[in-house]
Design a protein around this motif. Structure first.
Motif, PDB file in Angstrom:
ATOM      1  N   VAL A  60      -8.027   0.411  11.356  1.00  0.00           N
ATOM      2  CA  VAL A  60      -8.014   0.840   9.866  1.00  0.00           C
ATOM      3  C   VAL A  60      -8.805  -0.177   9.039  1.00  0.00           C
ATOM      4  O   VAL A  60      -9.505   0.682   8.104  1.00  0.00           O
ATOM      5  CB  VAL A  60      -6.657   1.042   9.582  1.00  0.00           C
ATOM      6  N   VAL A  64     -12.006   1.549   7.284  1.00  0.00           N
ATOM      7  CA  VAL A  64     -11.697   2.247   5.943  1.00  0.00           C
ATOM      8  C   VAL A  64     -11.877   1.055   4.685  1.00  0.00           C
ATOM      9  O   VAL A  64     -12.502   0.921   3.827  1.00  0.00           O
ATOM     10  CB  VAL A  64     -10.168   2.603   5.805  1.00  0.00           C
ATOM     11  N   CYS A  65     -10.841  -0.108   4.948  1.00  0.00           N
ATOM     12  CA  CYS A  65     -10.725  -0.950   3.761  1.00  0.00           C
ATOM     13  C   CYS A  65     -11.737  -2.099   3.602  1.00  0.00           C
ATOM     14  O   CYS A  65     -12.194  -2.424   2.613  1.00  0.00           O
ATOM     15  CB  CYS A  65      -9.481  -1.913   4.248  1.00  0.00           C
ATOM     16  N   LEU A 204      -6.503   6.369   2.489  1.00  0.00           N
ATOM     17  CA  LEU A 204      -6.160   7.146   3.711  1.00  0.00           C
ATOM     18  C   LEU A 204      -6.240   8.322   3.638  1.00  0.00           C
ATOM     19  O   LEU A 204      -5.476   8.994   2.745  1.00  0.00           O
ATOM     20  CB  LEU A 204      -4.977   6.135   3.942  1.00  0.00           C
ATOM     21  N   VAL A 229      -1.533   9.468   8.002  1.00  0.00           N
ATOM     22  CA  VAL A 229      -1.592   8.606   6.752  1.00  0.00           C
ATOM     23  C   VAL A 229      -0.440   7.617   6.939  1.00  0.00           C
ATOM     24  O   VAL A 229      -0.675   6.469   6.792  1.00  0.00           O
ATOM     25  CB  VAL A 229      -1.365   9.334   5.373  1.00  0.00           C
ATOM     26  N   MET A 232      -1.263   5.135   9.711  1.00  0.00           N
ATOM     27  CA  MET A 232      -2.375   4.290   9.745  1.00  0.00           C
ATOM     28  C   MET A 232      -1.841   3.260   8.716  1.00  0.00           C
ATOM     29  O   MET A 232      -2.151   2.129   8.466  1.00  0.00           O
ATOM     30  CB  MET A 232      -3.735   4.969   8.909  1.00  0.00           C
TER      31      MET A 232
END
Ligand code: HEC
Length: 282
Positions: A60, A64-65, A204, A229, A232
Motif C-alpha cells: 500500500v 499509493v503513499c 485510499l 479501504v 488497506m
C-alpha cells in the motif's frame, strides 16, 4: 498536612488518568466522530507484528503513499531484518533476501557518477535509504497546494493516538461534515484532524490496488484478503507501526527473558535463604 498531600496525590493521579485515556484522543474536528480503537497485533507485552499485514502494508505504501510521502529513516535492507515484515529464515543477512533486493531495484536513486561527476539515476540497492520524493520542501509544497506531506517512517510515534490515529485518519474521510466546517479548494474534511481539515485527499479507495500474496518466514505463500479501504488502512498502519519501532519484538523478547531470569533467581534465593538459616531459631 497529610490531607494536603493526599489531595495533591489525587490531583496528580487524576491528571495521569486523563492523559492516559480521554486526553490521548482529544484530537478531532467539531463533529461527533468517535475514534475507532482497533485491536492491534503488536499491542501488549507479548505483542508481535502481523508480518502478512505489514507486507501488504508495504505494498500500500509503495503503490499509493510513496508518491507523496518519504520513509526518511529506513533503508531497504531494514525490510528484511529480524522482526521486519520481509524477514526470511533462509536469509539472515537481509542484503541477500530476494524480496528486499527486488524492492530496492524497483526504486530509482539519484547518485553521482564517480568518473564524470554527473548526476545519474540508477536502480536502488539494499543499502540505499528510501529516497526523497521531492527535490526539497518547497517543491513538495508546490505539488500539494502548499501543504507538506510529512515523512511517514515515525508518524505512528509522532501522533497522539499512534496506530489508531493513522488508521482513523485514513478511514474517516466519509464521515458526515458538520455545517460549521468551511472548506477552501485543496482542503478536505477529515474529523480526525484538528479543525476537521486536511490538505490530503482521501488516498485510499476500494480496489485501488490488488494485493499480491504474502509469505511467512519459511517462504510459504499466504493468500491476501480483498483490498477494502479498512483493510488497506489497517495494513499500511501495521507497516508504519513497524517502521516507527523496528526493534520492538527484540525488546519485548529481552523483557520476557529478564522476567524469567528474575523469577528463577528468586526461587534460588528462597532456597539458599532456607538453607543458610536452617539451624538458627527465628
Ligand atoms: C497526493 C499526495 C498524497 C498521497 C498519495 C498521500 N498523502 Fe498523506 N499527506 C499528504 C499531504 C499534502 C499531507 C499534509 C496534510 C496537511 O498538512 O493538511 C499529508 C498528511 C498525512 C498524514 C499526517 C496527518 C497529520 O496528522 O498531520 C498522514 C499520517 C498521512 N498523510 C498518511 C498517508 C498514507 C498512509 C498514505 C497512503 C495510504 C498517504 N498519506 C498518501 C499528501 C499525500
Amino acid at each position: 498536612m497529610t490531607s494536603k498531600l493526599l489531595k495533591s496525590l489525587f490531583v496528580a493521579a487524576g491528571a495521569v488518568a486523563v492523559i492516559a485515556t480521554g486526553g490521548a484522543f482529544a484530537a478531532g474536528g467539531s463533529s461527533d466522530y468517535k475514534m475507532e480503537h482497533k485491536h492491534w497485533h503488536f499491542n501488549g507485552p507479548f505483542g508481535t507484528y502481523d508480518k502478512a499485514a505489514a507486507q501488504r502494508g508495504y505494498q500500500v505504501y509503495r503503490e499509493v503513499c510513496s508518491s507523496c510521502h518519504q520513509l526518511k529513516f529506513l533503508s531497504f535492507r531494514h525490510l528484511g531484518d529480524k522482526g521486519a515484515p520481509f524477514h526470511m529464515e533462509d536469509y539472515p543477512n537481509p542484503n541477500d533476501n530476494p524480496y528486499v533486493k527486488n524492492f530496492a531495484a524497483d526504486w530509482t536513486i539519484q547518485d553521482i557518477d564517480s568518473d564524470t561527476g554527473d548526476v545519474i539515476d540508477r536502480p536502488g540497492i539494499t543499502a540505499d535509504n528510501f529516497p526523497p520524493i521531492y527535490a526539497n520542501d518547497a517543491a513538495a509544497r508546490a505539488s500539494n497546494g502548499g501543504a507538506l506531506p510529512p515523512e511517514l517512517s515515525v508518524i505512528v510515534k509522532a501522533r497522539t493516538g499512534g496506530a489508531d490515529y493513522v488508521y482513523n485518519l485514513l478511514t474517516a474521510y466519509d464521515a458526515h461534515k458538520p455545517d460549521d466546517v468551511e472548506l477552501t479548494p485543496g482542503l478536505y474534511y477529515n474529523p480526525v484532524m484538528e479543525g476537521g481539515k486536511i490538505a490530503m485527499a482521501a488516498p485510499l479507495s476500494e480496489g485501488i490496488i490488488e494485493y499480491a500474496p504474502t509469505t511467512d518466514a519459511e517462504g510459504n505463500e499466504i493468500a491476501a484478503p480483498e483490498a477494502t479501504v479498512e483493510q488497506m488502512a489497517a495494513d499500511v498502519t501495521e507497516f508504519l507501526a513497524w517502521s516507527a519501532d523496528p526493534k520492538m519484538e527484540q525488546r519485548k523478547g529481552t523483557g520476557i527473558m529478564t522476567m524469567v531470569y528474575l523469577f528463577l533467581l528468586s526461587i534460588l534465593l528462597w532456597f539458599s535463604y532456607k538453607r543458610v538459616w536452617r539451624h538458627v531459631e527465628h
